[in-house]
Design a protein around this motif. Structure first.
Motif, mmCIF file in Angstrom:
data_model
loop_
_atom_site.group_PDB
_atom_site.id
_atom_site.type_symbol
_atom_site.label_atom_id
_atom_site.label_comp_id
_atom_site.label_asym_id
_atom_site.label_seq_id
_atom_site.Cartn_x
_atom_site.Cartn_y
_atom_site.Cartn_z
ATOM 1 N N ALA A 182 36.797 39.245 38.510
ATOM 2 C CA ALA A 182 36.126 38.426 37.507
ATOM 3 C C ALA A 182 35.749 37.059 38.062
ATOM 4 O O ALA A 182 34.731 36.476 37.675
ATOM 5 C CB ALA A 182 37.018 38.267 36.278
ATOM 6 N N GLN A 183 36.540 36.551 38.993
ATOM 7 C CA GLN A 183 36.284 35.226 39.555
ATOM 8 C C GLN A 183 35.032 35.193 40.430
ATOM 9 O O GLN A 183 34.602 34.116 40.853
ATOM 10 C CB GLN A 183 37.488 34.761 40.380
ATOM 11 N N SER A 184 34.427 36.356 40.688
ATOM 12 C CA SER A 184 33.257 36.403 41.570
ATOM 13 C C SER A 184 31.944 36.533 40.805
ATOM 14 O O SER A 184 30.889 36.638 41.422
ATOM 15 C CB SER A 184 33.388 37.562 42.563
ATOM 16 N N VAL A 185 31.972 36.500 39.459
ATOM 17 C CA VAL A 185 30.751 36.636 38.674
ATOM 18 C C VAL A 185 30.661 35.527 37.640
ATOM 19 O O VAL A 185 31.674 35.026 37.134
ATOM 20 C CB VAL A 185 30.648 38.012 37.975
ATOM 21 N N ALA A 186 29.424 35.137 37.332
ATOM 22 C CA ALA A 186 29.161 34.165 36.273
ATOM 23 C C ALA A 186 27.868 34.569 35.589
ATOM 24 O O ALA A 186 26.892 34.951 36.244
ATOM 25 C CB ALA A 186 29.051 32.751 36.838
ATOM 26 N N TYR A 188 26.625 36.910 41.574
ATOM 27 C CA TYR A 188 27.825 37.345 42.285
ATOM 28 C C TYR A 188 27.963 36.492 43.535
ATOM 29 O O TYR A 188 26.985 36.302 44.276
ATOM 30 C CB TYR A 188 27.727 38.822 42.673
ATOM 31 N N ILE A 189 29.149 35.953 43.746
ATOM 32 C CA ILE A 189 29.481 35.250 44.986
ATOM 33 C C ILE A 189 30.830 35.784 45.467
ATOM 34 O O ILE A 189 31.811 35.756 44.718
ATOM 35 C CB ILE A 189 29.572 33.726 44.795
ATOM 36 N N ALA A 190 30.868 36.292 46.690
ATOM 37 C CA ALA A 190 32.135 36.755 47.246
ATOM 38 C C ALA A 190 33.129 35.584 47.226
ATOM 39 O O ALA A 190 32.780 34.469 47.643
ATOM 40 C CB ALA A 190 31.936 37.253 48.673
ATOM 41 N N PRO A 191 34.332 35.791 46.714
ATOM 42 C CA PRO A 191 35.270 34.669 46.535
ATOM 43 C C PRO A 191 35.485 33.828 47.787
ATOM 44 O O PRO A 191 35.589 32.600 47.702
ATOM 45 C CB PRO A 191 36.559 35.380 46.096
ATOM 46 N N GLN A 192 35.519 34.458 48.947
ATOM 47 C CA GLN A 192 35.756 33.710 50.175
ATOM 48 C C GLN A 192 34.565 32.871 50.606
ATOM 49 O O GLN A 192 34.666 32.064 51.523
ATOM 50 C CB GLN A 192 36.159 34.665 51.311
ATOM 51 N N ARG A 193 33.428 33.036 49.915
ATOM 52 C CA ARG A 193 32.213 32.288 50.268
ATOM 53 C C ARG A 193 31.806 31.295 49.179
ATOM 54 O O ARG A 193 30.731 30.686 49.275
ATOM 55 C CB ARG A 193 31.055 33.263 50.517
ATOM 56 N N VAL A 230 35.504 22.716 40.693
ATOM 57 C CA VAL A 230 34.668 23.037 41.846
ATOM 58 C C VAL A 230 34.994 24.421 42.400
ATOM 59 O O VAL A 230 34.153 25.046 43.055
ATOM 60 C CB VAL A 230 34.814 21.948 42.930
ATOM 61 N N ASN A 231 36.192 24.921 42.147
ATOM 62 C CA ASN A 231 36.569 26.250 42.638
ATOM 63 C C ASN A 231 36.298 27.352 41.621
ATOM 64 O O ASN A 231 36.802 28.469 41.747
ATOM 65 C CB ASN A 231 38.052 26.271 43.040
ATOM 66 N N ASP A 232 35.469 27.082 40.599
ATOM 67 C CA ASP A 232 35.096 28.052 39.566
ATOM 68 C C ASP A 232 33.623 28.415 39.764
ATOM 69 O O ASP A 232 32.756 27.535 39.791
ATOM 70 C CB ASP A 232 35.314 27.447 38.180
ATOM 71 N N ILE A 233 33.320 29.697 39.899
ATOM 72 C CA ILE A 233 31.937 30.130 40.118
ATOM 73 C C ILE A 233 31.021 29.686 38.990
ATOM 74 O O ILE A 233 29.820 29.476 39.203
ATOM 75 C CB ILE A 233 31.870 31.667 40.309
ATOM 76 N N ARG A 234 31.550 29.490 37.808
ATOM 77 C CA ARG A 234 30.696 29.101 36.678
ATOM 78 C C ARG A 234 30.073 27.723 36.871
ATOM 79 O O ARG A 234 29.078 27.399 36.230
ATOM 80 C CB ARG A 234 31.497 29.163 35.374
#
Length: 393
Positions: A85-89, A240-245, A260-264
């Protein structure tokens, strides 16, 4: 014969599915690539959600939706596509997401190069050219050979990477909106990694009709629509952003509503279409109940092959999309080779045969007429198209 392939030919089954949709009388719609239909039950759910938000106003949104329901819907999206879930917004559409990814990609330096091809979406091309004006990079533009093949596509990118060692970023479209050509994303991504080139993937037409795995594709950044082949209301997409990127994409214009560490933080903060978002759990349920992308893709490919196989070798008709199963989906384009004005021919398809299509321009291979069957399209519609092409060629 695999179950999906067998079911794709079952007109009686697909008619029961088509019966879930309300279709206005008029031309046979062969331009289903613009956006998809909602089923009758999804429309009813959407309307209920509109009424709920209108009557409860900010009370429900502030107390429940923002704190709980929105996160649950996001988790359901992630589960649907097999990522965290942390990789999509959520975004309003793929274009908005792709612009944000391109605009906020922070690994470019003046003098670096970025890459686009003739088949990218015009807005994506524009966003990459924007980088040249604002980041001091050079835009490299290539055109793919036509007709395309799996090997020719890879060779074009291989040669480009070697010829332009300053390339750092490229746009890539999974399913090209002009001809329906399906790019061999996984193979291209492997080549790009060898040369240190990042990819921002335009998946607008892919999600819902092509089965793929994010990890296997090897893509770190992508934008998608939910209102094309998934069956969601308009104004819904996601990035989609790969979490490590994640750190390689800056918060959008200094967005500070999320950490800053939240994809949203990589999307613009605004009031979304909350009733549409609330409808997504039912959309996902119906998509899965039908068999998801494998079942939908098999049906669309079957319909595509009905007309393509009948006209592929006819004089006066050029089918622009190859028959390599790795390179096509339901969307396929054609050209009348004995007529210069493809728009005039599209109008004849409409006026003389009641077939609604769309002309796409901008590809190096020339203008074409895009044929996109939908999930309410029948084999009879494809037979009518075949007859029309035979007569007009």
């Amino acid at each position: 014969m695999p179950d999906n392939t067998r079911r794709a030919r079952d007109e009686a089954f697909w008619q029961t599915f088509a019966d879930r949709y309300d279709v206005q009388p008029g031309p046979v719609n062969l331009e289903n690539g613009y956006f998809g239909r909602m089923s009758r039950t999804v429309i009813e759910e959407y309307q209920r959600n509109i009424e709920l938000i209108n009557t409860s106003n900010s009370v429900y949104v502030r107390q429940r939706f923002e704190q709980h329901d929105n996160l649950d819907i996001r988790a359901q999206l992630a589960e649907q596509i097999g990522v965290r879930a942390q990789s999509v917004a959520f975004t309003r559409n793929a274009t908005e997401g792709l612009q944000s990814l391109i605009r906020n990609y922070n690994r470019l330096q003046p003098g670096d190069q970025v890459l686009i091809c003739d088949l990218e979406y015009d807005t994506v091309k524009g966003a990459m050219r924007w980088l040249a004006r604002h980041r001091g990079v050079e835009v490299i533009e290539i055109a793919h050979s036509h007709p395309a093949s799996f090997d020719s596509l890879l060779e074009t990118y291989r040669e480009t990477f070697v010829r332009h060692p300053k390339l750092k970023l490229m746009a890539l479209t999974h399913v090209t909106h002009r001809t329906g050509l399906v790019m061999p994303v996984q193979a291209i991504a492997a080549l790009a990694r060898e040369h240190g080139v990042d990819i921002i993937l335009d998946g607008a037409h892919a999600l819902g009709q092509i089965e793929f795995d994010f990890e296997a594709l090897g893509i770190a950044f992508a934008g998608y629509n939910l209102h094309k082949w998934i069956g969601a209301p308009l104004t819904l997409g996601f990035i989609y952003i790969a979490p490590q990127r994640l750190a390689d994409i800056d918060p959008d214009m200094g967005e500070m509503h999320y950490p800053v560490n939240d994809i949203r933080a990589r999307t613009s903060y605004s009031t979304p279409n909350i009733p549409a978002l609330m409808t997504l759990p039912l959309v996902f349920e119906e998509h899965r109940s039908l068999g998801g992308a494998p079942a939908k893709g098999a049906r669309l490919n079957y319909l595509r092959n009905l007309w393509v196989s009948a006209v592929r070798h006819l004089p006066g008709i050029e089918v622009m999309t190859p028959d390599d199963q790795r390179l096509y989906c339901g969307i396929t384009a054609l050209r009348f080779t004995r007529h210069d004005d493809q728009q005039a021919m599209a109008e004849r398809l409409l006026n003389e045969f009641n077939l609604f299509t769309v002309v796409r321009n901008g590809a190096a291979c020339g203008p074409c007429i895009r044929i996109t069957p939908g999930l309410t399209t029948t084999a009879g519609d494809m037979q009518l198209l075949t007859r029309a092409l035979n007569e007009l060629r």
